[in-house]
Write an enzyme that holds these catalytic residues in place. Structure first.
Site, short mmCIF file in Angstrom:
data_model
loop_
_atom_site.label_atom_id
_atom_site.label_comp_id
_atom_site.label_asym_id
_atom_site.label_seq_id
_atom_site.Cartn_x
_atom_site.Cartn_y
_atom_site.Cartn_z
N HIS A 50 -7.17 -3.83 9.35
CA HIS A 50 -8.38 -4.63 8.84
C HIS A 50 -9.18 -4.49 10.41
CE1 HIS A 50 -6.39 -6.26 5.15
NE2 HIS A 50 -6.24 -4.90 5.18
N HIS A 75 -12.41 -3.62 2.65
CA HIS A 75 -11.03 -3.95 3.09
C HIS A 75 -10.70 -3.64 4.48
CE1 HIS A 75 -6.79 -2.76 1.35
NE2 HIS A 75 -6.82 -3.19 2.60
N GLU A 130 0.96 -1.23 0.06
CA GLU A 130 0.08 -0.06 -0.02
C GLU A 130 0.85 1.22 -0.07
OE1 GLU A 130 -2.78 -0.56 -0.82
OE2 GLU A 130 -3.80 -1.90 0.25
N HIS A 161 -2.94 1.86 8.84
CA HIS A 161 -4.01 1.07 8.15
C HIS A 161 -4.23 -0.24 8.63
CE1 HIS A 161 -6.04 -1.25 4.93
NE2 HIS A 161 -5.27 -1.79 4.72
N TYR A 171 -20.78 11.74 19.40
CA TYR A 171 -19.93 12.99 19.48
C TYR A 171 -18.53 13.00 19.12
CZ TYR A 171 -18.18 12.62 24.13
OH TYR A 171 -17.53 12.49 25.17
N TYR A 216 -10.43 19.64 25.56
CA TYR A 216 -10.48 18.11 25.67
C TYR A 216 -9.34 17.56 25.10
CZ TYR A 216 -11.69 13.38 24.84
OH TYR A 216 -11.68 11.99 24.62
P1 13P Z 1 1.08 -5.46 3.29
O1 13P Z 1 1.68 -6.33 4.04
O2 13P Z 1 1.73 -5.55 1.80
O3 13P Z 1 1.48 -4.00 3.98
O4 13P Z 1 -0.40 -5.60 2.87
C1 13P Z 1 -1.22 -5.70 3.94
C2 13P Z 1 -2.74 -4.96 3.45
O5 13P Z 1 -3.41 -4.59 4.45
C3 13P Z 1 -2.96 -4.67 2.38
O6 13P Z 1 -3.87 -3.77 2.15
#
Ligand code: 13P
Length: 219
Positions: free
Chosen positions: A100, A161, A79, A98, A119, A215
């Protein structure tokens, strides 16, 4: 604040990656994390276990280098495009997480934006967390979709994703990733028993003002 491309910065990325697997934000080698440094973007390598990762294993996308150029013993995350493109589009962003995470990913399967059902959404810069259109992982199409979904925001869901949180620092981005998953979980659970009340845009603007002045530490 732009940090140095140092062992400490690289170790912090590894610790954050391990933490994301420990706290349930992520699993296995899904996900990737990067930080903007004085020498370029330092990013996790693709598909390598976080538990055995060493600072020198991370990839550097050097400042001023060609699109996709990197140094390091392993290929950067698949990515790297969206990491590079988000930093290019957003001078306010110095770290990208990033993952999942389960509830954000469930909403991403339904292509649902998160509305102002709580909120705390104000911490993301506005009354919605958008869901980006689906595009295959690692693609320029995905990168374009997430840069668009992140406009004026510090987080987004990614169609079928996962999710992205971006921040001023790695700690800020990690904090937002936890908050985003929590909002996704609360929204999902509320939907099981009814239709959550959505706060008006003006109320989210008031919360944003209050957060800036009274805050938290990220204001
Ligand atoms: P990488 O291991 O290449 O970072 O990929 C994991 C991933 O979540 C791809 O969207």
């Amino acid at each position: 604040m732009i940090v140095q491309n140092s062992t400490a910065t690289r170790q912090a990325i590894i610790e954050a990656s391990r933490e994301s697997n420990r706290n349930g934000l992520n699993q296995g080698t899904s996900g990737n994390i990067s930080v903007r440094t004085d020498e370029g973007v330092v990013i996790t390598p693709t598909s390598r276990a976080y538990e055995t990762m060493k600072p020198e294993d991370l990839a550097l996308l050097p400042l001023g280098g060609a699109y996709g150029a990197y140094t390091g013993p392993y290929k950067p995350s698949s990515e790297w495009r969206f990491h590079s493109d988000i930093y290019a589009a957003r001078s306010d962003v110095n770290a990208i997480v990033h993952v999942h995470a389960t509830y954000a990913t469930v909403l991403s399967m339904l292509r649902k934006d998160i509305p102002a059902c709580h909120y705390m959404i104000a911490a993301f810069g506005g009354p919605t967390i958008r869901c980006a259109d689906y595009a295959i992982f690692g693609s320029k199409e995905l990168s374009d979709a997430v840069v668009k979904a992140l406009e004026g925001r510090l987080g987004c869901i990614m169609g079928t994703h996962g999710m992205i949180a971006v921040g001023k620092t790695l700690d800020h981005a990690m904090w937002l990733a936890v908050e985003l998953e929590n909002l996704a979980k609360q929204y999902y659970l509320a939907l099981q028993i009814g239709e959550p009340v959505i706060l008006a845009d003006e109320e989210i603007a008031r919360v944003d003002e209050r957060m800036k002045h009274g805050y938290g530490i990220w204001g």
